[in-house]
Motif scaffolding. Structure first.
Motif, PDB file in Angstrom:
ATOM      1  N   UNK A  45     -43.161  25.323 -20.546  1.00  0.00           N
ATOM      2  CA  UNK A  45     -44.426  24.633 -20.330  1.00  0.00           C
ATOM      3  C   UNK A  45     -45.305  24.909 -21.541  1.00  0.00           C
ATOM      4  N   UNK A  46     -45.583  23.868 -22.285  1.00  0.00           N
ATOM      5  CA  UNK A  46     -46.395  23.975 -23.496  1.00  0.00           C
ATOM      6  C   UNK A  46     -47.849  23.665 -23.161  1.00  0.00           C
ATOM      7  N   UNK A  47     -48.781  24.406 -23.771  1.00  0.00           N
ATOM      8  CA  UNK A  47     -50.210  24.188 -23.522  1.00  0.00           C
ATOM      9  C   UNK A  47     -50.642  22.759 -23.854  1.00  0.00           C
ATOM     10  N   UNK A  48     -50.093  22.190 -24.937  1.00  0.00           N
ATOM     11  CA  UNK A  48     -50.461  20.823 -25.314  1.00  0.00           C
ATOM     12  C   UNK A  48     -49.953  19.806 -24.292  1.00  0.00           C
ATOM     13  N   UNK A  49     -48.766  20.054 -23.742  1.00  0.00           N
ATOM     14  CA  UNK A  49     -48.242  19.165 -22.710  1.00  0.00           C
ATOM     15  C   UNK A  49     -49.110  19.238 -21.449  1.00  0.00           C
ATOM     16  N   UNK A  50     -49.508  20.444 -21.079  1.00  0.00           N
ATOM     17  CA  UNK A  50     -50.376  20.592 -19.906  1.00  0.00           C
ATOM     18  C   UNK A  50     -51.737  19.948 -20.152  1.00  0.00           C
ATOM     19  N   UNK A  51     -52.259  20.066 -21.367  1.00  0.00           N
ATOM     20  CA  UNK A  51     -53.537  19.429 -21.686  1.00  0.00           C
ATOM     21  C   UNK A  51     -53.410  17.904 -21.573  1.00  0.00           C
ATOM     22  N   UNK A  52     -52.283  17.365 -22.007  1.00  0.00           N
ATOM     23  CA  UNK A  52     -52.054  15.926 -21.898  1.00  0.00           C
ATOM     24  C   UNK A  52     -51.928  15.521 -20.433  1.00  0.00           C
ATOM     25  N   UNK A  53     -51.214  16.321 -19.646  1.00  0.00           N
ATOM     26  CA  UNK A  53     -51.092  16.073 -18.209  1.00  0.00           C
ATOM     27  C   UNK A  53     -52.479  16.069 -17.560  1.00  0.00           C
ATOM     28  N   UNK A  54     -53.307  17.048 -17.895  1.00  0.00           N
ATOM     29  CA  UNK A  54     -54.661  17.130 -17.333  1.00  0.00           C
ATOM     30  C   UNK A  54     -55.495  15.907 -17.733  1.00  0.00           C
ATOM     31  N   UNK A  55     -55.366  15.481 -18.975  1.00  0.00           N
ATOM     32  CA  UNK A  55     -56.099  14.304 -19.450  1.00  0.00           C
ATOM     33  C   UNK A  55     -55.666  13.063 -18.684  1.00  0.00           C
TER      34      UNK A  55
END
Length: 143
Positions: A45-55
């Motif tokens: 789980x990458x922080x950038x992927x989670x940030x994109x998911x949240x967006x």
């Protein structure tokens, strides 16, 4: 102040509104499950992927802030009951634009960590095939 207290009481009684929204909508649950599986496709789980998911959750579905953590918990708790193929099956009957949107969201998550892993490419390719979406349709026109 009173509004804040009432909102907390309502959440305690009814549960998180974001989680309720996901739980009450099988298509939304399936989409978020597929997006979350894209995050996990490369094994981390990458922080950038989670940030994109949240967006995506915020912009596309109106799920904000702390609700997203509850949604992720919901997907973890109930997602095992739904396979990726079953989730995609819910989209086959939807209009092409809606299927393209799902594919674009999946591609955005895959690209978020700037490293497209083989597993991410395979998952996206298979999903596009199942959805009947041409990979060229993922490239949005700049006009």
């Amino acid at each position: 102040m009173l509004d804040s207290v009432l909102a907390r009481v309502r959440m305690m009684i009814e549960g998180d509104p974001g989680v309720r929204k996901v739980a009450d909508d099988p298509v939304l649950s399936a989409e978020l499950l597929l997006l979350f599986r894209m995050i996990l496709a490369d094994g981390k789980v990458d922080d950038n992927e989670m940030a994109t998911f949240r967006r995506i959750c915020r912009d596309a579905f109106g799920i904000e802030g702390e609700s997203i953590d509850g949604v992720v918990d919901y997907l973890n708790d109930f997602g095992y009951e739904t396979s990726g193929t079953q989730a995609v099956d819910l989209f086959r009957g939807l209009d092409l634009d809606r299927r393209k949107t799902l594919a674009r969201h999946m591609a955005a998550i895959a690209k978020a960590d700037t490293q497209l892993a083989e597993q991410e490419i395979r998952l996206l390719k298979r999903t596009l095939e199942l959805l009947g979406v041409d990979p060229n349709d993922l490239v949005q026109s700049k006009t």
